[in-house]
Design a protein around this motif. Structure first.
Motif, PDB file in Angstrom:
ATOM      1  N   MET A  21       0.748  -1.155  -0.109  1.00 33.99           N
ATOM      2  CA  MET A  21      -0.011   0.091   0.054  1.00 33.99           C
ATOM      3  C   MET A  21       1.007   1.272   0.000  1.00 33.99           C
ATOM      4  N   LYS A  22       0.707   2.235  -0.859  1.00 35.09           N
ATOM      5  CA  LYS A  22       1.335   3.343  -1.017  1.00 35.09           C
ATOM      6  C   LYS A  22       0.813   4.384  -0.035  1.00 35.09           C
ATOM      7  N   LYS A  23       1.669   5.122   0.615  1.00 36.62           N
ATOM      8  CA  LYS A  23       1.131   6.158   1.552  1.00 36.62           C
ATOM      9  C   LYS A  23       0.993   7.451   0.865  1.00 36.62           C
ATOM     10  N   VAL A  24       0.088   8.341   1.208  1.00 34.88           N
ATOM     11  CA  VAL A  24       0.061   9.301   0.838  1.00 34.88           C
ATOM     12  C   VAL A  24       0.410  10.320   1.766  1.00 34.88           C
ATOM     13  N   THR A  25       1.166  11.213   1.422  1.00 32.54           N
ATOM     14  CA  THR A  25       1.860  12.366   2.191  1.00 32.54           C
ATOM     15  C   THR A  25       1.639  13.797   1.703  1.00 32.54           C
ATOM     16  N   ARG A  26       1.329  14.613   2.487  1.00 38.72           N
ATOM     17  CA  ARG A  26       1.265  16.006   1.769  1.00 38.72           C
ATOM     18  C   ARG A  26       1.782  17.148   2.961  1.00 38.72           C
ATOM     19  N   SER A  27       2.054  18.145   2.615  1.00 36.75           N
ATOM     20  CA  SER A  27       2.375  19.122   3.559  1.00 36.75           C
ATOM     21  C   SER A  27       1.084  19.569   4.228  1.00 36.75           C
ATOM     22  N   GLU A  28       1.107  20.164   5.336  1.00 29.46           N
ATOM     23  CA  GLU A  28      -0.043  21.151   5.810  1.00 29.46           C
ATOM     24  C   GLU A  28      -0.587  22.041   4.804  1.00 29.46           C
ATOM     25  N   GLU A  29       0.381  22.763   4.391  1.00 24.62           N
ATOM     26  CA  GLU A  29      -0.245  23.782   3.250  1.00 24.62           C
ATOM     27  C   GLU A  29      -1.221  23.079   2.012  1.00 24.62           C
ATOM     28  N   GLU A  30      -0.483  21.805   1.776  1.00 24.78           N
ATOM     29  CA  GLU A  30      -1.276  20.933   0.568  1.00 24.78           C
ATOM     30  C   GLU A  30      -2.542  20.508   1.165  1.00 24.78           C
ATOM     31  N   TRP A  31      -2.568  20.012   2.567  1.00 26.49           N
ATOM     32  CA  TRP A  31      -3.924  19.672   3.153  1.00 26.49           C
ATOM     33  C   TRP A  31      -4.707  20.777   3.188  1.00 26.49           C
ATOM     34  N   ARG A  32      -4.438  21.959   3.622  1.00 27.24           N
ATOM     35  CA  ARG A  32      -5.278  23.087   3.709  1.00 27.24           C
ATOM     36  C   ARG A  32      -5.848  23.583   2.397  1.00 27.24           C
ATOM     37  N   ALA A  33      -5.106  23.365   1.196  1.00 26.72           N
ATOM     38  CA  ALA A  33      -5.559  23.739  -0.061  1.00 26.72           C
ATOM     39  C   ALA A  33      -6.655  22.791  -0.646  1.00 26.72           C
ATOM     40  N   LEU A  34      -6.394  21.518  -0.185  1.00 25.61           N
ATOM     41  CA  LEU A  34      -7.283  20.495  -0.674  1.00 25.61           C
ATOM     42  C   LEU A  34      -8.492  20.197  -0.035  1.00 25.61           C
ATOM     43  N   LEU A  35      -8.533  20.433   1.052  1.00 24.00           N
ATOM     44  CA  LEU A  35      -9.766  20.364   2.160  1.00 24.00           C
ATOM     45  C   LEU A  35     -10.539  21.819   2.612  1.00 24.00           C
ATOM     46  N   SER A  36     -11.741  21.417   2.940  1.00 19.95           N
ATOM     47  CA  SER A  36     -12.520  22.698   3.350  1.00 19.95           C
ATOM     48  C   SER A  36     -11.766  23.057   4.905  1.00 19.95           C
ATOM     49  N   PRO A  37     -12.077  24.098   5.337  1.00 16.01           N
ATOM     50  CA  PRO A  37     -11.587  24.258   6.595  1.00 16.01           C
ATOM     51  C   PRO A  37     -12.293  23.267   7.736  1.00 16.01           C
ATOM     52  N   GLU A  38     -13.518  22.879   7.593  1.00 12.73           N
ATOM     53  CA  GLU A  38     -14.160  21.854   8.424  1.00 12.73           C
ATOM     54  C   GLU A  38     -13.525  20.579   8.381  1.00 12.73           C
ATOM     55  N   GLU A  39     -13.446  20.219   6.782  1.00 15.95           N
ATOM     56  CA  GLU A  39     -12.840  18.724   6.853  1.00 15.95           C
ATOM     57  C   GLU A  39     -11.207  18.856   7.434  1.00 15.95           C
ATOM     58  N   TYR A  40     -10.562  19.978   7.163  1.00 10.98           N
ATOM     59  CA  TYR A  40      -9.127  19.884   7.661  1.00 10.98           C
ATOM     60  C   TYR A  40      -9.346  19.606   9.322  1.00 10.98           C
ATOM     61  N   TYR A  41     -10.090  20.450   9.870  1.00  9.00           N
ATOM     62  CA  TYR A  41     -10.340  20.264  11.367  1.00  9.00           C
ATOM     63  C   TYR A  41     -10.511  18.797  11.781  1.00  9.00           C
ATOM     64  N   VAL A  42     -11.416  18.302  11.040  1.00  8.82           N
ATOM     65  CA  VAL A  42     -11.520  16.918  11.474  1.00  8.82           C
ATOM     66  C   VAL A  42     -10.544  15.834  11.088  1.00  8.82           C
ATOM     67  N   VAL A  43     -10.196  15.828   9.821  1.00 11.94           N
ATOM     68  CA  VAL A  43      -9.257  14.777   9.547  1.00 11.94           C
ATOM     69  C   VAL A  43      -7.832  15.031   9.596  1.00 11.94           C
ATOM     70  N   ARG A  44      -7.334  16.543   9.824  1.00 12.35           N
ATOM     71  CA  ARG A  44      -6.016  16.570  10.205  1.00 12.35           C
ATOM     72  C   ARG A  44      -5.840  16.965  11.440  1.00 12.35           C
ATOM     73  N   GLN A  45      -6.816  17.731  12.198  1.00 12.56           N
ATOM     74  CA  GLN A  45      -6.637  18.061  13.727  1.00 12.56           C
ATOM     75  C   GLN A  45      -7.550  17.053  14.615  1.00 12.56           C
ATOM     76  N   LYS A  46      -7.995  15.984  14.126  1.00 17.40           N
ATOM     77  CA  LYS A  46      -8.661  14.910  14.907  1.00 17.40           C
ATOM     78  C   LYS A  46      -9.997  15.407  15.523  1.00 17.40           C
ATOM     79  N   GLY A  47     -10.580  16.402  14.831  1.00 16.29           N
ATOM     80  CA  GLY A  47     -11.817  17.010  15.428  1.00 16.29           C
ATOM     81  C   GLY A  47     -12.994  16.196  15.210  1.00 16.29           C
TER      82      GLY A  47
END
Length: 132
Positions: free
Chosen positions: A1-27
């Motif tokens: 399985m190939k892991k997907v890694t992105r910078s925090e800047e890339e995650w913020r550009a890809l996700l809505s603020p709400e999605e970012y809060y849940v998936v990256r900040q464990k909200g």
């Protein structure tokens, strides 16, 4: 399985603020507010961060808890479980095994055949309807 890694800047550009809060900040989204809480159409629920297939609609059930609930993942290799002792509780966190997105938690109070309840944030998912 190939892991997907992105910078925090890339995650913020890809996700809505709400999605970012849940998936990256464990909200956690508020109960009964998620876009898929009441969705029971045939299809696949994919990770919002990387598109990995996580859950199938035929394993979804109404747990009455306010979050989409499933009794098993589509492929157990696509999810990872880790101990979570945050907020003064002992729980089992569920993450996407490909991009490490926080999905929700799993509890031992689900229906047969597994007895499990994967309690998943809608914001961590993207629904792909089955072609009719």
């Amino acid at each position: 399985m190939k892991k997907v890694t992105r910078s925090e800047e890339e995650w913020r550009a890809l996700l809505s603020p709400e999605e970012y809060y849940v998936v990256r900040q464990k909200g956690t989204e508020r109960p009964f507010t998620g876009r898929y809480n009441d969705t029971f159409a045939p299809g696949i629920y994919r990770c919002v961060g990387c598109g990995t297939p996580l859950f199938a609609s035929d394993t979804k059930f109404d747990a009455g808890c306010g979050w989409p609930s499933y009794f098993q993942p589509l492929n157990p290799d696509n999810v990872r479980e880790e101990p979570d002792t945050s907020h003064g509780m002992v729980r089992t966190e569920v993450l996407c095994n490909v991009c490490d997105a926080h999905l929700g938690h799993v509890f031992p109070d689900g229906p047969p055949p597994t007895g499990l309840r994967y309690c998943i944030n809608s914001l961590s998912l993207k629904f792909e309807p089955q072609d009719q």
